[in-house]
Design a protein around this motif. Structure first.
Motif, PDB file in Angstrom:
ATOM      1  N   LEU B  99       0.815  -1.230   0.000  1.00  0.00           N
ATOM      2  CA  LEU B  99       0.000   0.000   0.000  1.00  0.00           C
ATOM      3  C   LEU B  99       0.844   1.274   0.000  1.00  0.00           C
ATOM      4  O   LEU B  99       0.623   2.181  -0.810  1.00  0.00           O
ATOM      5  CB  LEU B  99      -0.901   0.011   1.240  1.00  0.00           C
ATOM      6  N   PHE B 104      -1.935   3.528  -2.686  1.00  0.00           N
ATOM      7  CA  PHE B 104      -3.194   2.848  -2.372  1.00  0.00           C
ATOM      8  C   PHE B 104      -4.008   2.563  -3.628  1.00  0.00           C
ATOM      9  O   PHE B 104      -4.694   1.561  -3.713  1.00  0.00           O
ATOM     10  CB  PHE B 104      -4.024   3.718  -1.410  1.00  0.00           C
ATOM     11  N   THR B 108      -4.777  -1.214  -4.535  1.00  0.00           N
ATOM     12  CA  THR B 108      -6.190  -1.611  -4.405  1.00  0.00           C
ATOM     13  C   THR B 108      -6.712  -2.185  -5.719  1.00  0.00           C
ATOM     14  O   THR B 108      -7.359  -3.240  -5.738  1.00  0.00           O
ATOM     15  CB  THR B 108      -7.048  -0.393  -3.992  1.00  0.00           C
ATOM     16  N   PHE B 134     -14.583   0.862  -8.103  1.00  0.00           N
ATOM     17  CA  PHE B 134     -14.522   0.656  -6.651  1.00  0.00           C
ATOM     18  C   PHE B 134     -13.301   1.373  -6.064  1.00  0.00           C
ATOM     19  O   PHE B 134     -13.391   2.010  -5.018  1.00  0.00           O
ATOM     20  CB  PHE B 134     -14.456  -0.853  -6.341  1.00  0.00           C
ATOM     21  N   LEU B 138     -13.641   4.333  -3.387  1.00  0.00           N
ATOM     22  CA  LEU B 138     -13.101   4.103  -2.041  1.00  0.00           C
ATOM     23  C   LEU B 138     -12.034   5.128  -1.679  1.00  0.00           C
ATOM     24  O   LEU B 138     -12.027   5.659  -0.564  1.00  0.00           O
ATOM     25  CB  LEU B 138     -12.507   2.689  -1.964  1.00  0.00           C
ATOM     26  N   ILE B 139     -11.152   5.405  -2.629  1.00  0.00           N
ATOM     27  CA  ILE B 139     -10.060   6.356  -2.345  1.00  0.00           C
ATOM     28  C   ILE B 139     -10.645   7.715  -1.958  1.00  0.00           C
ATOM     29  O   ILE B 139     -10.272   8.304  -0.938  1.00  0.00           O
ATOM     30  CB  ILE B 139      -9.131   6.513  -3.582  1.00  0.00           C
ATOM     31  N   TYR B 142     -13.339   7.221   1.332  1.00  0.00           N
ATOM     32  CA  TYR B 142     -12.675   6.969   2.608  1.00  0.00           C
ATOM     33  C   TYR B 142     -11.730   8.106   2.951  1.00  0.00           C
ATOM     34  O   TYR B 142     -11.579   8.472   4.110  1.00  0.00           O
ATOM     35  CB  TYR B 142     -11.895   5.644   2.534  1.00  0.00           C
ATOM     36  N   THR B 144     -12.052  11.194   2.533  1.00  0.00           N
ATOM     37  CA  THR B 144     -12.676  12.386   3.115  1.00  0.00           C
ATOM     38  C   THR B 144     -13.035  12.214   4.589  1.00  0.00           C
ATOM     39  O   THR B 144     -13.194  13.198   5.300  1.00  0.00           O
ATOM     40  CB  THR B 144     -13.965  12.772   2.355  1.00  0.00           C
ATOM     41  N   ILE B 145     -13.187  10.963   5.048  1.00  0.00           N
ATOM     42  CA  ILE B 145     -13.635  10.783   6.433  1.00  0.00           C
ATOM     43  C   ILE B 145     -12.528  10.318   7.374  1.00  0.00           C
ATOM     44  O   ILE B 145     -12.755  10.159   8.562  1.00  0.00           O
ATOM     45  CB  ILE B 145     -14.830   9.809   6.546  1.00  0.00           C
ATOM     46  N   THR B 146     -11.339  10.052   6.861  1.00  0.00           N
ATOM     47  CA  THR B 146     -10.265   9.628   7.766  1.00  0.00           C
ATOM     48  C   THR B 146      -9.191  10.713   7.847  1.00  0.00           C
ATOM     49  O   THR B 146      -8.940  11.423   6.876  1.00  0.00           O
ATOM     50  CB  THR B 146      -9.618   8.306   7.296  1.00  0.00           C
ATOM     51  N   PRO B 147      -8.556  10.825   8.998  1.00  0.00           N
ATOM     52  CA  PRO B 147      -7.598  11.915   9.187  1.00  0.00           C
ATOM     53  C   PRO B 147      -6.252  11.690   8.493  1.00  0.00           C
ATOM     54  O   PRO B 147      -5.471  12.620   8.379  1.00  0.00           O
ATOM     55  CB  PRO B 147      -7.417  11.937  10.712  1.00  0.00           C
ATOM     56  N   PHE B 148      -5.985  10.448   8.022  1.00  0.00           N
ATOM     57  CA  PHE B 148      -4.675  10.187   7.439  1.00  0.00           C
ATOM     58  C   PHE B 148      -4.719  10.285   5.920  1.00  0.00           C
ATOM     59  O   PHE B 148      -5.594   9.685   5.293  1.00  0.00           O
ATOM     60  CB  PHE B 148      -4.183   8.783   7.829  1.00  0.00           C
ATOM     61  N   PRO B 149      -3.766  10.987   5.303  1.00  0.00           N
ATOM     62  CA  PRO B 149      -3.721  11.015   3.841  1.00  0.00           C
ATOM     63  C   PRO B 149      -3.203   9.667   3.316  1.00  0.00           C
ATOM     64  O   PRO B 149      -2.211   9.154   3.831  1.00  0.00           O
ATOM     65  CB  PRO B 149      -2.715  12.138   3.552  1.00  0.00           C
ATOM     66  N   PHE B 150      -3.924   9.078   2.358  1.00  0.00           N
ATOM     67  CA  PHE B 150      -3.460   7.818   1.787  1.00  0.00           C
ATOM     68  C   PHE B 150      -2.424   8.116   0.705  1.00  0.00           C
ATOM     69  O   PHE B 150      -2.715   8.909  -0.205  1.00  0.00           O
ATOM     70  CB  PHE B 150      -4.635   7.050   1.160  1.00  0.00           C
ATOM     71  N   PRO B 151      -1.240   7.509   0.753  1.00  0.00           N
ATOM     72  CA  PRO B 151      -0.258   7.717  -0.318  1.00  0.00           C
ATOM     73  C   PRO B 151      -0.809   7.204  -1.663  1.00  0.00           C
ATOM     74  O   PRO B 151      -1.273   6.068  -1.723  1.00  0.00           O
ATOM     75  CB  PRO B 151       0.942   6.871   0.122  1.00  0.00           C
TER      76      PRO B 151
END
Lengths: 505, 155
Positions: B99, B104, B108, B134, B138-139, B142, B144-151
């Motif tokens: 990941l 991500f 994914t 999908f 999802l990217i 998800y 927008t609602i989680t505090p961590f930026p996904f690489p």
């Protein structure tokens, strides 16, 4: 017990501030949606909304956050029923019978039962809180590390007895979980079992491990199945059946009452709370039920017991938080943070000086529970459609969402890697008859058990028996534990005898 | 597989139990190498010994009689079914470990394509379309609602 002047003050507060009511519905909706998403915990949902409360008045802010708490508390049981994934540790026992019910095509009934039990449990807990908040706070103050240890051991032993046919495997699974739960740095500062991995210093990441053991392992095992429910006709979502489930719940007032009482009492104990109360309630119901042998195969009584207890734990946790200023878990810690953001310190002085606000919070929670029933009905109807999705789409999708959730919780690859390791372990354990729930609870309670045992050792100077004899509450808990296990063994033997007799006839 | 004395060996269970006991023993030795003080071993040592004793109780179940109904490796399961499970496990490992390395979005999408194929989606265009949609959903959802930026690499 109840101060009428403060009650009247609470009504005035609630009727004069419409903002408090305006935030109920959005709070419940956010809680339901977040709670139903695998990997998003109640704590995360509340943490996500916490900054927004900074610009609200104190009462609306607390009402908004407790509405999320209530919504997410039930939201977690939706994936527990439909996919066997407990959104939080408090929904573990819901999966025992909720998921088998869904697999049998009774998903609509199971969701209705879960919703009604949650609503009644939540209502009951706040009624108990309303009447008993002052005495409960007095009892909680008397609980020391030995009492906490006793409650945690009780939870573990109950899981061993829930394990079904192979008790040795159940106990091994639980003990293995406890050991895994002690990995990392203990309260005395010793670092064990980290294998040089820095993120294991804080212990095995619990939520990803739990998701892997209980959810991903199930999904991997379903790879050769086409649909969650084999029978096409049973896959339909029926509003009538959901309401039938609701109606069915009212046939078991004793189970609801027992679950609510266990939920409030155990929920009030800091650090233990709802993750044990649902198991205690489930186990007690199984022991008392005439059809206890069918628990774990889709018996609605199991869902009622688990949901009534985990929803009523909210009231217990609120009692400790309001009365003592001690957070019982992540959710109440966020509520305390919201208190601090509004320059209010929770604890005995808060209750003494602001009884009207305390009663206003309790009353708004009555309204939340009622509203949860209406909003929840619509929500479970929509969520129920998940059983119509072919598993070839559902398995990869849920695995990816769980992986994202595991990453979001840990903020690094530690989450997804833990999820993977425990998925494989869980899949193998399920395959050979080990109860993964025992490992999960062991993992959750490992550090709590060790911390309290260490504290007891320090306080008693190594003389556990002498110290134990001076602690009446600990003796009471141990006596209850022994009595409960003894009764469980007797009822198991009685059921086996009845089964043997009926087989002979 | 049967032994001469008319007993079977449930190899999968044997591997699982060996893994559990192996982890317990390694953990106990590691804990003892850190310190032998009570504050370190108060819970870990008795729990580890208990786990080893319980494992000894489980052991007979791994060598059941050849005519015993239980302890059969999951009935009706073919080698093909098991291989599919292992491919899914390997794909999940690939997702978990890659990941942050490849992003991500790519990880994914790649996992979805492999997992959908393993889970039985035979139409390649449905597989690619669903995996792509999908992943995008999802990217952004998800994210927008989680505090961590996904690489991410592409999105």
């Amino acid at each position: 017990m109840v101060e009428l002047t403060s009650v009247s003050g609470a009504f005035t507060l609630l009727s004069s501030d419409m903002n408090a009511w305006l935030y109920l519905l959005p709070g419940l909706a956010i809680g339901l949606i977040f709670g139903a998403m695998p990997g998003i915990s109640i704590t995360m949902a509340m943490a996500f909304a916490l900054p927004a409360t900074l610009y609200m008045d104190f009462l609306p802010a607390i009402v908004f956050l407790t509405a999320i708490y209530t919504g997410a508390g039930f939201g977690g049981s939706v994936p527990a029923v439909l996919m066997g994934i407990p959104g939080t540790s408090s929904a573990v026992a819901t999966t025992f019978d909720g998921y088998p019910m869904a697999r049998k095509g009774q998903h609509s009934e199971a969701l209705g039962v879960a919703l009604a039990s949650s609503v009644i449990g939540c209502l009951a807990s706040y009624v108990i809180l309303f009447v008993l908040i002052v005495p409960i706070s007095g009892v909680v103050l008397k609980l020391g590390p030995l009492e906490m240890f006793a409650v945690a051991v009780w939870g573990m032993l109950l899981l061993g007895s829930l394990a079904g046919t192979h008790m040795s495997r159940g106990l091994l699974a639980g003990t293995f979980g406890v050991l895994l739960g002690t990995v990392g740095m203990n309260t005395a500062g010793f670092v064990r079992g980290t294998m040089g991995i820095p993120w294991l210093l804080d212990g095995v990441p619990q939520i990803p491990a739990m998701m892997g053991l209980l959810a991903a392992s199930q999904l991997i095992g379903l790879i050769n199945t086409t649909y969650l429910i084999a029978d096409e006709a049973s896959r339909k979502i029926s509003f009538k059946k959901i309401l039938g489930g609701v109606q069915h719940t009212f046939r078991y007032p004793t189970i609801i009452f027992r679950g609510s009482l266990i939920g409030v009492i155990v929920g009030a104990i800091p650090g233990v709370g709802s993750s044990i109360s649902n198991l205690l309630s489930y186990s007690e119901t199984k022991r008392n039920a005439s059809d206890g042998d069918t628990f774990g195969q889709g018996n609605p009584k199991g869902v009622i017991a688990a949901e009534a207890a985990n929803s009523s734990s909210e009231g217990g946790a609120m009692a400790t938080m309001l009365a003592l200023g001690i957070p019982g878990g992540g959710a109440t810690a966020i509520l305390l943070a919201a208190f601090a953001m509004h320059n209010i310190v929770g604890g005995p002085s808060f209750i003494a000086n602001n009884k009207d606000i305390v009663y206003a919070v309790i009353f708004s929670n009555f309204a939340q529970a009622m509203l949860l029933f209406v909003v929840g009905l619509g929500f479970v109807y929509v969520a129920g459609y998940v059983v119509r999705v072919p598993l070839r789409f559902l398995i990869p999708s849920v695995l990816v969402v769980s992986t994202f959730g595991a990453y979001a919780i840990e903020g690094s690859s530690a989450g997804p890697i833990t999820l993977w390791v425990f998925s494989v372990l869980g899949w193998a354990m399920v395959r050979y008859g080990y109860p993964v729930a025992a490992t999960v609870v062991g993992l959750l309670l490992g550090s709590l058990l060790e911390g309290n045992l260490l504290r007891t050792n320090q306080i008693s100077g190594g003389d556990f028996i002498g110290y134990g004899l001076e602690r009446p509450w600990a003796l009471l808990i141990f006596a209850l534990m022994l009595g409960s296990i003894l009764l469980q063994a007797i009822s198991k033997r009685r059921r086996a005898k009845v089964a043997a007799l009926s087989a002979a006839q | 597989m049967s032994t001469k004395s008319g007993r079977k060996v449930v190899w999968g269970h044997l591997i699982l139990l060996a893994a559990i006991v192996g982890v317990v023993v390694a953990y106990l030795l590691d804990a003892r190498s850190v310190s032998l003080r009570t504050n370190n071993l108060l819970l870990v040592q008795p729990a580890a010994f208990l786990a080893i004793v319980l494992a000894a109780f489980v052991l007979p179940g791994i060598f059941p009689r050849a005519d015993a109904a239980e302890e059969v490796e999951a009935t009706g399961e073919t080698w093909g079914d098991l291989i599919r499970v292992f491919i899914l496990i390997v794909a999940l490992a690939g997702l978990a470990f890659s990941l942050e390395v490849i992003g991500f979005d790519i990880a994914t999408f790649a996992f979805m394509v492999v997992a959908l194929a393993v889970c039985g989606e035979k139409r390649w265009w449905v597989n690619l379309l669903f995996s792509a949609l999908f992943t995008v959903f999802l990217i952004y959802g998800y994210g927008t609602i989680t505090p961590f930026p996904f690489p991410l690499t592409i999105l």
